[in-house]
Design an enzyme around this catalytic site. Structure first.
Site, short mmCIF file in Angstrom:
data_model
loop_
_atom_site.label_atom_id
_atom_site.label_comp_id
_atom_site.label_asym_id
_atom_site.label_seq_id
_atom_site.Cartn_x
_atom_site.Cartn_y
_atom_site.Cartn_z
N TYR A 95 0.81 -1.18 0.01
CA TYR A 95 -0.19 -0.10 -0.17
C TYR A 95 0.85 1.30 -0.10
CZ TYR A 95 -3.82 -2.91 1.43
OH TYR A 95 -4.84 -4.01 1.41
N ASN A 165 -7.54 3.39 -3.63
CA ASN A 165 -8.09 2.34 -2.87
C ASN A 165 -9.42 2.90 -1.71
OD1 ASN A 165 -7.84 -0.07 -0.98
ND2 ASN A 165 -7.47 1.09 0.48
N GLU A 166 -10.45 2.49 -2.09
CA GLU A 166 -11.61 3.06 -1.09
C GLU A 166 -11.81 4.19 -1.10
OE1 GLU A 166 -11.59 0.84 2.26
OE2 GLU A 166 -12.16 -1.17 1.35
N ASP A 208 -16.25 -2.54 -0.94
CA ASP A 208 -17.58 -3.42 -1.20
C ASP A 208 -18.72 -2.85 -0.67
OD1 ASP A 208 -18.91 -5.55 -2.48
OD2 ASP A 208 -18.78 -6.99 -0.62
N ARG A 213 -21.77 -0.52 -5.66
CA ARG A 213 -20.81 -1.71 -6.36
C ARG A 213 -20.75 -1.67 -7.72
NH1 ARG A 213 -22.84 -6.29 -4.76
NH2 ARG A 213 -22.08 -5.98 -2.46
N GLU A 267 -8.96 -7.32 -1.51
CA GLU A 267 -8.67 -7.73 -0.01
C GLU A 267 -9.77 -8.89 0.27
OE1 GLU A 267 -9.15 -4.38 2.73
OE2 GLU A 267 -7.51 -3.47 1.65
N TYR A 298 -6.37 -10.41 3.23
CA TYR A 298 -6.14 -9.31 4.18
C TYR A 298 -5.90 -9.74 5.57
CZ TYR A 298 -6.11 -4.67 6.25
OH TYR A 298 -5.72 -3.44 6.89
#
Length: 455
Positions: A95, A165-166, A208, A213, A267, A298
């Site tokens: 990351y 990421n997210e 998620d 989504r 993940e 993860y």
């Protein structure tokens, strides 16, 4: 990697090239040639002619708060590679990396172990602000992103890059940041292409979130070819010692069937009911391989959140204490090897329709912000030395932002829109296979004429 020796000839014959084409920048020599590069084609990844499945772990000793690059510390890296071998993994996701540091020794050691690396191009200092994305999408930010590409694309075992990421989560207002994340994905793919690098896939790692989504997945795979991702990944913790149906994975496979690009889990590994990693069997079965290309558990190191399978007293500790989940995960991987054959993949990539605005998806336009004017020079000159993990950060740079929307297919970098209709890309920046027969025919004509002149 395809040879480019015939490209000038074909460009001249077919009229693809400009009158004064930009000089090709030679790809820097590979730091390691012991492992074949992985490419994206159709809805799958490939290691040469062999289908490649991501079978790995998320790796960030100390967590994000430590802001440390485990790939820049040879002792840390080699300590953990020994454990990776015991697990039997083929991929790690990192990351946080330092784009001003060297990574030769660790990347070589990973390659020697047959392990690929997926790199997040962002870090907490240089990233998109989900609730105020416009100002954070700036020249300073992109310089850091591109510098990370420069650093890691030289290694054959760099598998892919994440553009975010997210960033989009369950806060509905965060869906407005999706156009900036998609712009970054576009910019990264353009940078790789314009710098004449090998075609390392670029995509996004999504949360998620049930309410958005599929909208987000469709958004990242709609529009012109240059705007679309090479893959889509998401973090999924819904399998909690259950099964394919109870977890809802059967419905996700159904929803993503025919999606058109590679999908994998960035993940997974619910801890709610303990962990037996029975989801590995599903990921490697014909229930999923036609749509999914594996996933990343993860996580490797045990942090405060309690997900890790290896306890380390401190980031630089000499030894590792395997936890209960370590042996269980290794057992699950060994019992469920990557399947042989093509896994039922779909050979042709395809775009999907862009989502429309609703209560859960606030975007009402498919236009993306144009790349900031100051960042254009990186395409020809390169990003230069990265700011690393001790820079000033970019979210509050307050200058060098985008000045408007880009014409689809341009990004203010190229001038010709590209079709998004059922294009089959052989990696980043590829085009439709429909031109292939004409290219071959043109090549035959050229070679024939050349042979005639030489007689």
């Amino acid at each position: 990697m395809r040879s480019v020796a015939l490209v000038p000839v074909l460009a001249t014959v077919l009229g693809f090239g400009a009158a004064n084409p930009t000089a090709t920048v030679p790809e820097p020599p590979s730091k390691r040639a012991a492992v074949p590069t992985v490419t994206a084609s159709g809805n799958a990844f490939w290691q040469g002619d062999t289908r490649f499945y991501v079978r790995g772990v998320d790796y960030q000793p100390g967590g994000s708060s430590a802001m440390q690059d485990p790939l820049a510390d040879t002792e840390i890296c080699k300590r953990d590679i020994a454990e990776f071998k015991k697990l039997g993994i083929n991929t790690i996701r990192v990351y946080i990396t330092d784009n001003s540091a060297g990574h030769d020794e660790c990347m070589k050691a990973l390659a020697d172990a047959g392990i690929y690396v997926i790199i997040d191009a962002n870090n907490p200092l240089y990233s998109i602000n989900r609730l105020d994305p416009g100002p954070s999408y700036n020249t300073k930010y992109l310089q850091s992103v591109f510098a990370s590409i420069d650093e890691f694309i030289q290694y054959d075992n760099t598998l892919a890059f994440f553009s975010g990421n997210e960033v989009i989560n369950d806060n509905v207002n965060s869906t407005l940041s999706a156009r900036y994340v998609k712009a970054v994905t576009r910019d990264m793919r353009q940078y790789i292409k314009r710098r004449s690098y090998r075609a390392v896939p670029v995509g996004y790692s999504a949360a998620d979130v049930a309410q958005n989504r599929m909208q987000l997945a469709h958004y990242m795979n709609c529009g012109t070819d240059d705007e679309r991702s090479d893959f889509f990944a998401f973090n999924d913790y819904s399998w909690c010692n259950t099964n394919f149906q109870e977890s809802g994975w059967d419905q996700k496979v159904k929803n993503f069937t025919g999606y058109g690009i590679a999908i994998f889990l960035s993940e997974y590994g619910c801890t709610t009911n303990g962990r037996d990693f029975s989801e590995v069997a599903a990921l490697m079965s014909d229930k999923m391989t036609g749509v999914y290309s594996g996933g990343l558990m993860y996580e490797y190191t045990l942090e405060k959140n309690g997900f890790g399978i290896a306890k380390i007293a401190s980031p630089k500790a000499a030894s590792v204490q395997p936890q209960d989940g370590f042996a269980k995960f290794a057992k699950a991987l060994k019992a469920n090897p990557a399947p042989s054959g093509d896994g039922g993949f779909t050979a042709t990539t395809r775009s999907v329709a862009c989502p429309t605005k609703d209560a859960d998806w606030l975007l009402d336009s498919t236009l993306l912000p144009a790349i900031p004017e100051g960042a254009m020079k990186f395409m020809s000159d390169g990003a230069g030395t990265g700011p690393g993990l001790k820079g000033d950060g970019s979210q509050n740079a307050a200058e060098g932002t985008s000045t408007g929307d880009a014409t689809p297919g341009s990004a203010a970098v190229t001038a010709t829109p590209s079709s998004s209709k059922n294009a089959a890309r052989g990696g980043v920046g590829g085009g439709s296979v429909e031109r292939a027969p004409f290219a071959v025919a043109a090549l035959v004509v050229v070679l024939t004429l050349t042979g005639t002149l030489l007689l």
